[in-house]
Design a protein around this motif. Structure first.
Motif, PDB file in Angstrom:
ATOM      1  N   ARG A 198       0.831  -1.200   0.000  1.00  0.00           N
ATOM      2  CA  ARG A 198       0.000   0.000   0.000  1.00  0.00           C
ATOM      3  C   ARG A 198       0.872   1.261   0.000  1.00  0.00           C
ATOM      4  O   ARG A 198       0.585   2.231  -0.705  1.00  0.00           O
ATOM      5  N   PHE A 199       1.932   1.189   0.782  1.00  0.00           N
ATOM      6  CA  PHE A 199       2.821   2.352   0.867  1.00  0.00           C
ATOM      7  C   PHE A 199       3.438   2.669  -0.499  1.00  0.00           C
ATOM      8  O   PHE A 199       3.471   3.824  -0.935  1.00  0.00           O
ATOM      9  N   LEU A 200       3.890   1.628  -1.179  1.00  0.00           N
ATOM     10  CA  LEU A 200       4.503   1.849  -2.501  1.00  0.00           C
ATOM     11  C   LEU A 200       3.462   2.379  -3.495  1.00  0.00           C
ATOM     12  O   LEU A 200       3.758   3.281  -4.288  1.00  0.00           O
ATOM     13  N   ASP A 201       2.248   1.831  -3.429  1.00  0.00           N
ATOM     14  CA  ASP A 201       1.189   2.327  -4.321  1.00  0.00           C
ATOM     15  C   ASP A 201       0.895   3.804  -4.043  1.00  0.00           C
ATOM     16  O   ASP A 201       0.725   4.599  -4.964  1.00  0.00           O
ATOM     17  N   THR A 202       0.829   4.128  -2.767  1.00  0.00           N
ATOM     18  CA  THR A 202       0.556   5.521  -2.398  1.00  0.00           C
ATOM     19  C   THR A 202       1.689   6.432  -2.852  1.00  0.00           C
ATOM     20  O   THR A 202       1.464   7.532  -3.345  1.00  0.00           O
ATOM     21  N   TRP A 203       2.899   5.946  -2.699  1.00  0.00           N
ATOM     22  CA  TRP A 203       4.085   6.716  -3.107  1.00  0.00           C
ATOM     23  C   TRP A 203       4.017   6.982  -4.622  1.00  0.00           C
ATOM     24  O   TRP A 203       4.171   8.119  -5.081  1.00  0.00           O
ATOM     25  N   TRP A 204       3.738   5.924  -5.376  1.00  0.00           N
ATOM     26  CA  TRP A 204       3.649   6.088  -6.831  1.00  0.00           C
ATOM     27  C   TRP A 204       2.544   7.073  -7.204  1.00  0.00           C
ATOM     28  O   TRP A 204       2.636   7.811  -8.184  1.00  0.00           O
ATOM     29  N   ASN A 205       1.499   7.096  -6.386  1.00  0.00           N
ATOM     30  CA  ASN A 205       0.359   7.964  -6.689  1.00  0.00           C
ATOM     31  C   ASN A 205       0.604   9.445  -6.384  1.00  0.00           C
ATOM     32  O   ASN A 205      -0.253  10.270  -6.675  1.00  0.00           O
ATOM     33  N   GLN A 206       1.737   9.778  -5.820  1.00  0.00           N
ATOM     34  CA  GLN A 206       2.021  11.194  -5.491  1.00  0.00           C
ATOM     35  C   GLN A 206       2.457  11.947  -6.750  1.00  0.00           C
ATOM     36  O   GLN A 206       3.561  12.487  -6.832  1.00  0.00           O
ATOM     37  N   THR A 207       1.555  11.993  -7.701  1.00  0.00           N
ATOM     38  CA  THR A 207       1.917  12.544  -9.010  1.00  0.00           C
ATOM     39  C   THR A 207       2.276  14.034  -8.954  1.00  0.00           C
ATOM     40  O   THR A 207       3.024  14.521  -9.790  1.00  0.00           O
ATOM     41  N   SER A 208       1.741  14.737  -7.967  1.00  0.00           N
ATOM     42  CA  SER A 208       2.005  16.180  -7.914  1.00  0.00           C
ATOM     43  C   SER A 208       3.474  16.465  -7.607  1.00  0.00           C
ATOM     44  O   SER A 208       3.931  17.592  -7.771  1.00  0.00           O
ATOM     45  N   PHE A 209       4.202  15.461  -7.155  1.00  0.00           N
ATOM     46  CA  PHE A 209       5.616  15.679  -6.840  1.00  0.00           C
ATOM     47  C   PHE A 209       6.546  15.451  -8.034  1.00  0.00           C
ATOM     48  O   PHE A 209       7.731  15.765  -7.955  1.00  0.00           O
ATOM     49  N   VAL A 210       5.998  14.874  -9.105  1.00  0.00           N
ATOM     50  CA  VAL A 210       6.861  14.539 -10.250  1.00  0.00           C
ATOM     51  C   VAL A 210       7.464  15.810 -10.836  1.00  0.00           C
ATOM     52  O   VAL A 210       6.766  16.783 -11.100  1.00  0.00           O
ATOM     53  N   GLN A 211       8.774  15.790 -11.000  1.00  0.00           N
ATOM     54  CA  GLN A 211       9.492  16.967 -11.502  1.00  0.00           C
ATOM     55  C   GLN A 211      10.482  16.549 -12.570  1.00  0.00           C
ATOM     56  O   GLN A 211      11.113  15.508 -12.453  1.00  0.00           O
ATOM     57  N   PHE A 212      10.642  17.364 -13.554  1.00  0.00           N
ATOM     58  CA  PHE A 212      11.601  17.036 -14.613  1.00  0.00           C
ATOM     59  C   PHE A 212      12.769  18.008 -14.621  1.00  0.00           C
ATOM     60  O   PHE A 212      13.244  18.394 -15.657  1.00  0.00           O
ATOM     61  N   SER A 213      13.213  18.439 -13.469  1.00  0.00           N
ATOM     62  CA  SER A 213      14.346  19.369 -13.467  1.00  0.00           C
ATOM     63  C   SER A 213      15.639  18.556 -13.522  1.00  0.00           C
ATOM     64  O   SER A 213      15.637  17.343 -13.376  1.00  0.00           O
ATOM     65  N   SER A 214      16.761  19.258 -13.721  1.00  0.00           N
ATOM     66  CA  SER A 214      18.013  18.536 -13.909  1.00  0.00           C
ATOM     67  C   SER A 214      18.522  17.918 -12.612  1.00  0.00           C
ATOM     68  O   SER A 214      19.313  16.992 -12.629  1.00  0.00           O
ATOM     69  N   THR A 215      18.083  18.447 -11.483  1.00  0.00           N
ATOM     70  CA  THR A 215      18.610  17.916 -10.230  1.00  0.00           C
ATOM     71  C   THR A 215      17.555  17.192  -9.394  1.00  0.00           C
ATOM     72  O   THR A 215      17.891  16.456  -8.482  1.00  0.00           O
ATOM     73  N   LYS A 216      16.281  17.426  -9.690  1.00  0.00           N
ATOM     74  CA  LYS A 216      15.240  16.827  -8.843  1.00  0.00           C
ATOM     75  C   LYS A 216      14.230  16.071  -9.677  1.00  0.00           C
ATOM     76  O   LYS A 216      13.839  16.516 -10.750  1.00  0.00           O
ATOM     77  N   SER A 217      13.819  14.906  -9.151  1.00  0.00           N
ATOM     78  CA  SER A 217      12.804  14.151  -9.863  1.00  0.00           C
ATOM     79  C   SER A 217      11.509  14.054  -9.059  1.00  0.00           C
ATOM     80  O   SER A 217      10.476  13.710  -9.593  1.00  0.00           O
ATOM     81  N   GLY A 218      11.597  14.360  -7.756  1.00  0.00           N
ATOM     82  CA  GLY A 218      10.389  14.430  -6.937  1.00  0.00           C
ATOM     83  C   GLY A 218      10.078  13.184  -6.136  1.00  0.00           C
ATOM     84  O   GLY A 218       9.273  13.236  -5.210  1.00  0.00           O
ATOM     85  N   ASP A 219      10.705  12.051  -6.468  1.00  0.00           N
ATOM     86  CA  ASP A 219      10.369  10.824  -5.725  1.00  0.00           C
ATOM     87  C   ASP A 219      10.808  10.919  -4.265  1.00  0.00           C
ATOM     88  O   ASP A 219      10.100  10.470  -3.367  1.00  0.00           O
ATOM     89  N   ASN A 220      11.951  11.553  -4.034  1.00  0.00           N
ATOM     90  CA  ASN A 220      12.410  11.698  -2.650  1.00  0.00           C
ATOM     91  C   ASN A 220      11.503  12.656  -1.867  1.00  0.00           C
ATOM     92  O   ASN A 220      11.152  12.411  -0.721  1.00  0.00           O
ATOM     93  N   ALA A 221      11.095  13.745  -2.529  1.00  0.00           N
ATOM     94  CA  ALA A 221      10.200  14.702  -1.874  1.00  0.00           C
ATOM     95  C   ALA A 221       8.861  14.042  -1.541  1.00  0.00           C
ATOM     96  O   ALA A 221       8.288  14.287  -0.472  1.00  0.00           O
ATOM     97  N   ALA A 222       8.387  13.186  -2.440  1.00  0.00           N
ATOM     98  CA  ALA A 222       7.122  12.493  -2.198  1.00  0.00           C
ATOM     99  C   ALA A 222       7.248  11.543  -1.010  1.00  0.00           C
ATOM    100  O   ALA A 222       6.363  11.476  -0.153  1.00  0.00           O
ATOM    101  N   LEU A 223       8.377  10.833  -0.936  1.00  0.00           N
ATOM    102  CA  LEU A 223       8.614   9.929   0.191  1.00  0.00           C
ATOM    103  C   LEU A 223       8.639  10.712   1.505  1.00  0.00           C
ATOM    104  O   LEU A 223       8.018  10.322   2.496  1.00  0.00           O
ATOM    105  N   LYS A 224       9.347  11.820   1.472  1.00  0.00           N
ATOM    106  CA  LYS A 224       9.448  12.659   2.659  1.00  0.00           C
ATOM    107  C   LYS A 224       8.065  13.130   3.112  1.00  0.00           C
ATOM    108  O   LYS A 224       7.728  13.093   4.291  1.00  0.00           O
ATOM    109  N   HIS A 225       7.275  13.536   2.131  1.00  0.00           N
ATOM    110  CA  HIS A 225       5.924  14.001   2.414  1.00  0.00           C
ATOM    111  C   HIS A 225       5.105  12.889   3.077  1.00  0.00           C
ATOM    112  O   HIS A 225       4.428  13.115   4.082  1.00  0.00           O
ATOM    113  N   LEU A 226       5.183  11.690   2.522  1.00  0.00           N
ATOM    114  CA  LEU A 226       4.412  10.573   3.076  1.00  0.00           C
ATOM    115  C   LEU A 226       4.853  10.251   4.497  1.00  0.00           C
ATOM    116  O   LEU A 226       4.027  10.043   5.387  1.00  0.00           O
TER     117      LEU A 226
END
Ligand code: NAG
Length: 293
Positions: A198-226
């Protein structure tokens, strides 16, 4: 004549002063710049304990199946890996293969085809873990730019030292480390369980965190948020954060403005996190894992 030479003498004097100041400051700056390296290189002999001594009975449990999961393909490794060292991924894959073979762990190396192209590649760790969660008791996620720096230490020893026992059924589900910014998604353990799914599904669902910058992708920020939004009870039951980051997610210390600032203002966090690596492929076998950031 006298009027012309006076300003020149003043200028000479100022130059001499500046030179003298430089001669004093330069060695001082050099010394200061070496200080953290001296300190951190000797951190473990100065008494830092990344791995608490665990009783022997906690060290191995042959019934447990562990897998190291990582991203193997250079083409799929995203901006961060491209920014670091060419060819490092091949070396880190070799390094992990040897470690896994020596300890009897499975190594799941995610090929480029396993990466979801709609998001930055590092998000695909969530998919990879989700896909392999049911096949092993524990999965150990490793970002591609990581190395096992002390292959003698088995994963069980690291894991059980955080959990405090070796009872799988009674274990938390997520074992993480924290750096300056909070929990880090570069290297962590996840346990086979409904909660983890469930945790992984919820993590994947944090679409608002997805970022395409050169240094950040958002997965870590989403994990932190959760993690930040888990209740105290849920946190207590399911998540453990290692006291020492250097237990399995050390960062190599290099002198930059940022690292110098952090060293001065966040010494305890630096102390818990870093080791010095000398030359790209001559690491000191100090701590367990290192992440080339
Ligand atoms: C994640 O999103 C999908 C699609 O919107 C949804 O079906 C699923 O229930 C969500 N899962 C969780 C755990 O939030």
């Amino acid at each position: 004549m006298a009027e012309r030479s006076r300003p020149r003498r003043a200028v000479d004097h100022r130059h001499r002063l500046r030179l003298r100041r430089l001669l004093v400051l330069l060695p001082l700056a050099l010394l200061l710049s070496q200080l953290p390296a001296l300190l951190l290189r000797r951190a473990n002999s100065l008494g830092r304990r990344c791995l608490p001594g665990a009783p022997d009975r906690l060290v191995r449990d042959p019934r447990l199946s562990l897998a190291i999961v990582t991203l193997a393909d250079e083409g799929a490794s995203g901006s961060r890996a491209r920014r670091s060292f060419r060819g490092v991924l091949a070396a880190t894959a070799r390094n992990k293969r040897a470690y896994a073979a020596a300890h009897g762990y499975r190594l799941v190396a995610l090929p480029a085809s396993a990466v979801d192209p709609r998001r930055p590649p590092s998000w695909s760790k969530v998919l990879a873990l989700r896909a392999h969660l049911r096949r092993h008791h524990w999965l150990f996620w490793n970002d591609a730019d990581t190395l096992v720096t002390n292959p003698e230490i088995p994963l069980e020893r690291i894991l059980f030292s955080v959990i405090g026992h070796s009872d799988f059924d009674d274990s938390p589900d997520l074992v993480l480390t924290e750096d300056f910014g909070g929990v880090n998604a570069g290297v962590f353990f996840i346990r086979r369980s409904k909660w983890s799914e469930r945790f992984l599904d919820t993590w994947w669902n944090q679409t608002s965190f997805v970022q395409f910058s050169s240094t950040k992708s958002g997965d870590n920020a989403a994990l932190k948020h959760l993690i930040d939004h888990l209740s105290a009870e849920e946190m207590q039951a399911h998540v453990r954060i290692a006291k020492m980051q250097c237990l399995f997610n050390s960062y190599p210390w290099v002198l930059t403005w940022k690292s110098a600032h952090r060293l001065i203002f966040h010494l305890p966090t630096t102390w818990k996190a870093y080791w010095i690596f000398r030359g790209l492929f001559r690491w000191r076998l100090h701590d367990s894992f290192c992440w080339f950031g």
